[in-house]
Design a protein around this motif. Structure first.
Motif, PDB file in Angstrom:
ATOM      1  N   UNK A  61     -49.358  -9.372  76.178  1.00  0.00           N
ATOM      2  CA  UNK A  61     -48.781  -9.302  77.513  1.00  0.00           C
ATOM      3  C   UNK A  61     -47.477 -10.092  77.553  1.00  0.00           C
ATOM      4  N   UNK A  62     -47.459 -11.240  76.927  1.00  0.00           N
ATOM      5  CA  UNK A  62     -46.238 -12.044  76.884  1.00  0.00           C
ATOM      6  C   UNK A  62     -45.130 -11.250  76.194  1.00  0.00           C
ATOM      7  N   UNK A  77     -52.458 -14.013  83.488  1.00  0.00           N
ATOM      8  CA  UNK A  77     -52.811 -15.159  82.662  1.00  0.00           C
ATOM      9  C   UNK A  77     -53.757 -16.019  83.481  1.00  0.00           C
ATOM     10  N   UNK A  98     -48.165 -21.528  76.952  1.00  0.00           N
ATOM     11  CA  UNK A  98     -49.536 -21.460  77.483  1.00  0.00           C
ATOM     12  C   UNK A  98     -49.927 -20.014  77.756  1.00  0.00           C
ATOM     13  N   UNK A  99     -48.974 -19.237  78.248  1.00  0.00           N
ATOM     14  CA  UNK A  99     -49.280 -17.823  78.481  1.00  0.00           C
ATOM     15  C   UNK A  99     -49.624 -17.137  77.168  1.00  0.00           C
ATOM     16  N   UNK A 112     -44.614 -23.117  79.791  1.00  0.00           N
ATOM     17  CA  UNK A 112     -45.383 -22.087  80.495  1.00  0.00           C
ATOM     18  C   UNK A 112     -45.547 -20.858  79.592  1.00  0.00           C
ATOM     19  N   UNK A 113     -44.473 -20.487  78.892  1.00  0.00           N
ATOM     20  CA  UNK A 113     -44.560 -19.324  78.001  1.00  0.00           C
ATOM     21  C   UNK A 113     -45.567 -19.572  76.881  1.00  0.00           C
ATOM     22  N   UNK A 150     -43.287 -16.887  86.543  1.00  0.00           N
ATOM     23  CA  UNK A 150     -42.266 -17.474  85.681  1.00  0.00           C
ATOM     24  C   UNK A 150     -42.236 -16.790  84.307  1.00  0.00           C
ATOM     25  N   UNK A 162     -40.102 -24.113  81.312  1.00  0.00           N
ATOM     26  CA  UNK A 162     -40.363 -22.689  81.131  1.00  0.00           C
ATOM     27  C   UNK A 162     -40.973 -22.439  79.756  1.00  0.00           C
ATOM     28  N   UNK A 210     -53.019 -19.829  84.225  1.00  0.00           N
ATOM     29  CA  UNK A 210     -51.712 -20.199  84.770  1.00  0.00           C
ATOM     30  C   UNK A 210     -51.751 -19.985  86.285  1.00  0.00           C
ATOM     31  N   UNK A 263     -53.037 -17.291  75.959  1.00  0.00           N
ATOM     32  CA  UNK A 263     -54.030 -16.528  76.720  1.00  0.00           C
ATOM     33  C   UNK A 263     -53.941 -15.034  76.469  1.00  0.00           C
ATOM     34  N   UNK A 264     -52.751 -14.515  76.281  1.00  0.00           N
ATOM     35  CA  UNK A 264     -52.608 -13.074  76.092  1.00  0.00           C
ATOM     36  C   UNK A 264     -51.264 -12.782  75.427  1.00  0.00           C
TER      37      UNK A 264
END
Ligand SMILES: Nc1ncnc2c1ncn2[C@@H]1O[C@H](COP(=O)(O)OP(=O)(O)OP(=O)(O)O)[C@@H](O)[C@H]1O
Ligand SMILES: [Mg+2]
Lengths: 233, 617
Positions: free
Chosen positions: B181-182, A88, B173-174, B170-171, A98, B167, A91, B177-178
């Motif tokens: 992948x998450x 990412x 935001x991830x 963060x997830x 995380x 957390x 990040x 982006x993709x």
């Protein structure tokens, strides 16, 4: 532990896999070899549930994965490290880890951030940097570390040696050996025969989405025409 | 000096409200890629709920703030229900199809609020404890405005902490982006998306609830705020919360001062600012080009050409249409003219969206310019109907050439937003320029000449213009120019590598689509005998979008189905009470049953009935 039987897949109209069959046993490192476009990545994506139009059978500990979405496949204990270093980018290194974090499992080794920073010292120094600020090799390590944060039992590792410096390839080989010693199984997609040979127990070769060879590296050496025909050597 | 400072504070207070709405919209888009038209509805419902709570609960500081928070939370729950029951099912539908669903929600909420709270505007009480004004540099400033000025940055900080220190954040935001992948890392995105939608809805509800001491809750709140909220999101960069804040401050403060100098500019100012920002920074102030793995990853489907059966059905329809004046009532033949005008409008929009891959949220601009040009040719220049009908498309083409030149430099939602800005600017000009356009009163007396004054004769005039226009556009779609457009849509890089001048090609496609929308507008003007600024309104643009998307963007027959179904259903339900509710519900049903549009749905139905062999997909 992981069994793929007669897997077929397509993107739109193009048939990419024409019946791939393979197995991965516990504590085993298997190399999935083949040229550019042979279907290695597609095989891994299928196992991970990232390709929609697929048929055949994928079993994990006897349980079918065919209908499960990617996050459920991950939760049974399969880790996926994609090719091309899909970290990412916006990040930080810590945040990337995380995202991968999952609760520990009884049947797999547990990885902590500290343990991973020991395994990948470069990442430790850059833990507050953004993913996109890392070098190619560091990004490759981050994708592996991120997947290990999920405490998988088996890892699908897509071309870890692609496009990185020889020193780092060596480090990568150590990491894979370390994973095996920790008790993980690894399915390793590779074009680099030397690298694959150094870390794997046996080899599978596919070409145009179909199985062409399965056996030990010694057997592969006995039949040089195979490598000649299906691998870029 | 004090006066200007007071003006600045007013601007900042407005900025806070605007930010609350816009940041929710931005977050939702950033994660789910949904352009949520219903966001204004959440804002409106928040205001009404807060009104009810504040006036029922015992008055006092605690009661007021409890009501505001509770209203926001209830709106969050409403958002959750909508996400889980509707949107979650259609994340994989073609891009922007979700927009149709959220539009259905807008309609349902309009009538829902009308049924619950009635048509009267409801002005809430002042906020207890903050109901006076303080003097700052000699000017009275409402205390409540000062509170709002504080609340905006506080919410911004809260969101920042949520996204960077939890957390969950963060997830999320991830996932922007993709997504794949998450998913592969074991995160169930369905709940991530729900959470984001709830957060966005609750923020909009909070914005509405905080508004009640300043502004009466009204049934127009939803659509009046959504345009501006989009502008703020786009200026800031879609998905960027900090960007939304900066943009909200920019717009509100500029507005606070601009109205002192040039009061008329107020309604178009946000759109002018957006246009300027997008021309200079194509992804907004803080935006980034969409990530490769961000959106729904499926490749664009190829455009389906019509099968011979389909073409025969269509030919039969056109034939029946041509004979219809002989059998149907006069009223129906007027309705059929409406259908033809809408169809030409939708086909022209589909030409740029489906073929050219350029989504427009402001296609009404060219429809309206065509209508006004035709009307003015008659009323000012004294020409007859036929020259006027030629003037319509020409003027629309000129406008499309002008705005298109800027628009084709952008892509995706940003392009769509710039078309919206263009339409709003034109609308503002038409609305304000009383001397030339008649402003709100419109231009009246645009009737066909003697020989075409009979409705049946005019039907044939409209028939020739509209069906002719549709036929011409289809010819272009099948000509090398049309293939070129499709090639660019599918892969801009490849088209460029083949030596095509991509921007020029798109520019011409844009202008052509505008010209035919203008032709539809010209016919429209004569069929109604008048033109009003509504012809260029967001509502008119949205109608066109709905027709194209409901019809199915991947089929050339899509807009034809879409326009026919849309106009006929609207005509039928608009005679009923609470027709918006019914219409919205119909839209949602269509969306859920046929996520590939009516054309796709009909095709699947035929296949199920065994009338057509499907390919194995
Ligand atoms: N999203 C896609 N859409 C259409 N075709 C695709 C897509 N992804 C891969 N392909 C095609 O599928 C075939 C197999 O690709 P795949 O990525 O599985 O090969 P690979 O063995 O991993 O190759 P490499 O060593 O280059 O990574 C290729 O011919 C490729 O062009
Ligand atoms: Mg590959």
């Amino acid at each position: 532990m992981l069994e793929v039987v007669n897997l077929t897949a397509r993107y739109g109209r193009a048939q990419i896999l024409n019946g791939v069959t393979l197995t991965l046993a516990q504590h085993e490192v298997v190399a999935l070899l083949g040229r550019n476009g042979a279907g290695k990545t597609t095989t891994m994506k299928c196992i991970m549930g990232l390709v929609e139009k697929k048929a055949g059978e994928i079993r994990y500990d006897g349980r079918s994965l065919m209908k499960l979405p990617p996050h459920m496949i991950c939760r049974v204990g399969l880790g996926y490290v994609p090719e091309e270093r899909r970290i990412f980018p916006d990040l930080t290194v810590e945040e990337n880890l995380e995202v991968g974090r999952r609760p520990p499992r009884a049947d797999a080794p547990e990885w902590t951030e500290d343990h991973l920073f020991e395994l990948f010292p470069n990442l430790a120094e850059r833990r507050r940097n953004l993913g996109k600020q890392l070098s190619g090799g560091e990004q490759q390590m981050l994708t592996i570390a991120r997947t290990l944060m999920g405490n998988p039992r088996a890892v699908l590792l897509d071309e870890p040696s692609e496009g990185i410096a020889p020193v780092i390839v060596e480090q990568m080989a150590k990491v894979i050996t370390e994973l095996k010693n920790e008790g993980l199984s690894v399915l390793l997609s590779e074009q680099n025969l030397h690298f694959a040979r150094a870390v794997s127990d046996r080899a599978i070769i596919i070409e145009k989405g179909a199985l062409r060879f399965e056996g030990s590296f010694a057997e592969l050496d006995d039949r040089p025409e195979i490598s000649q025909q299906y691998l870029a050597v | 000096m004090g006066f200007y400072f007071a003006q600045l504070l007013t601007g900042l207070a407005n900025a806070s409200s605007l930010f609350l709405i816009a940041c929710g919209l931005s977050i939702i888009f950033g994660v789910t890629r949904i352009v949520n038209f219903a966001h204004g509805s959440f804002y409106m419902v928040g205001a009404y709920l807060a009104y009810t709570l504040v006036t029922t609960l015992p008055a006092g500081i605690f009661g007021f703030w409890f009501s505001v928070i509770a209203a926001a939370l209830i709106v969050g729950v409403v958002g959750l229900i909508i996400e889980v029951t509707i949107l979650r099912r259609i994340y994989h539908a073609p891009e922007l199809f979700q927009l149709v669903a959220t539009f259905g929600v807008v309609l349902i909420f309009q009538d829902g609020v009308l049924a619950i709270w009635g048509a009267e505007d409801l002005l809430g009480p002042r906020a207890p404890g903050l109901d006076r004004a303080v003097r700052i540099m000699g000017e009275p400033i409402p205390e409540y405005d000062l509170a709002l000025i504080l609340i905006g940055p506080l919410v911004l900080a809260g969101i920042w902490l949520l996204f960077h220190r939890t957390r969950w954040g963060v997830l999320v935001r991830a996932a922007t982006q993709d997504r794949d992948m998450v998913d592969a890392l074991g995160v169930n995105q369905a709940w991530l998306f729900s959470g984001v939608f709830v957060l966005g809805a609750a923020l909009a509800g909070l914005g509405g609830a905080l508004q009640i001491p300043r502004e009466a809750a009204s049934l127009q709140m939803d659509l009046s705020v959504i345009g501006e909220a989009f502008v703020v999101v786009v200026i800031g960069g879609m998905g960027s919360v900090a960007g939304a804040f900066v943009a909200a401050v920019l717009i509100s403060v500029l507005n606070a001062f601009a109205i002192l100098i040039f009061p008329q500019i107020s309604i178009v100012l946000p759109f002018v600012v957006m246009a300027v920002v997008l021309i200079v920074r194509p992804y907004g102030l803080f935006g980034k080009p969409g990530s490769e793995h961000g959106g729904a990853a499926e490749p664009e489907q190829p455009l389906r050409l019509m099968s011979s059966q389909g073409a025969m059905v269509l030919a039969a329809l056109v034939f029946a249409l041509a004979l219809s004046p002989a059998v149907v009532s006069e009223f129906s033949s007027i309705l059929l003219v409406d259908v033809m005008v809408a169809t030409l409008f939708a086909v022209s929009l589909h030409f740029m969206m489906g073929l050219g891959g350029m989504v427009s949220f402001g296609h009404a601009a060219y429809f309206g310019v065509g209508a006004y040009a035709a009307a003015m040719t008659v009323s000012f220049l004294g020409f007859g109907m036929l020259p006027a009908m030629a003037a319509g498309p020409l003027a629309a083409a000129a406008a499309a050439l002008f705005f298109g030149w800027f628009c084709v430099r952008l892509s995706g939602v940003y392009l769509a937003m710039l078309t919206l800005a263009a339409a709003q600017i034109l609308w503002g000009v038409v609305f304000q320029w009383q001397d030339v356009t008649g402003g709100d009163d419109g231009i009246l007396g645009v009737w066909p000449p003697e020989w075409a004054s009979d409705d049946r004769v005019f039907f044939y005039v409209a028939f020739v213009a509209c069906i002719g226009g549709i036929w011409l556009l289809r010819r272009v779609a099948h000509a090398p120019f049309g293939y070129g457009l499709r090639g660019i849509r599918d892969s801009e890089l490849r088209a460029e590598a083949l030596g095509m001048d991509v921007k020029l090609h798109q520019w011409m496609g844009f202008a052509l689509a505008g010209a035919f929308a203008g032709l539809a507008g010209a016919v429209f003007a004569f069929s109604k005998g008048s033109v009003f600024p509504d012809a260029l309104s967001i509502a008119q643009s949205v109608d066109g979008l709905m027709m194209v998307l409901l019809g199915g963007i991947h089929a050339l027959a899509g807009p034809i189905f879409g326009a026919g179904v849309f106009v006929l259903i609207e005509d039928w339900v608009s005679r009923l009470d609470y027709w918006r509710f019914i219409f919205g519900a119909i839209i949602l049903v269509v969306v859920l049953l046929a996520p590939d549009g009516v054309a796709g749905g009909v095709e699947r139905l035929l296949r199920v009935l065994g009338l057509r062999r499907g390919d194995a997909a």
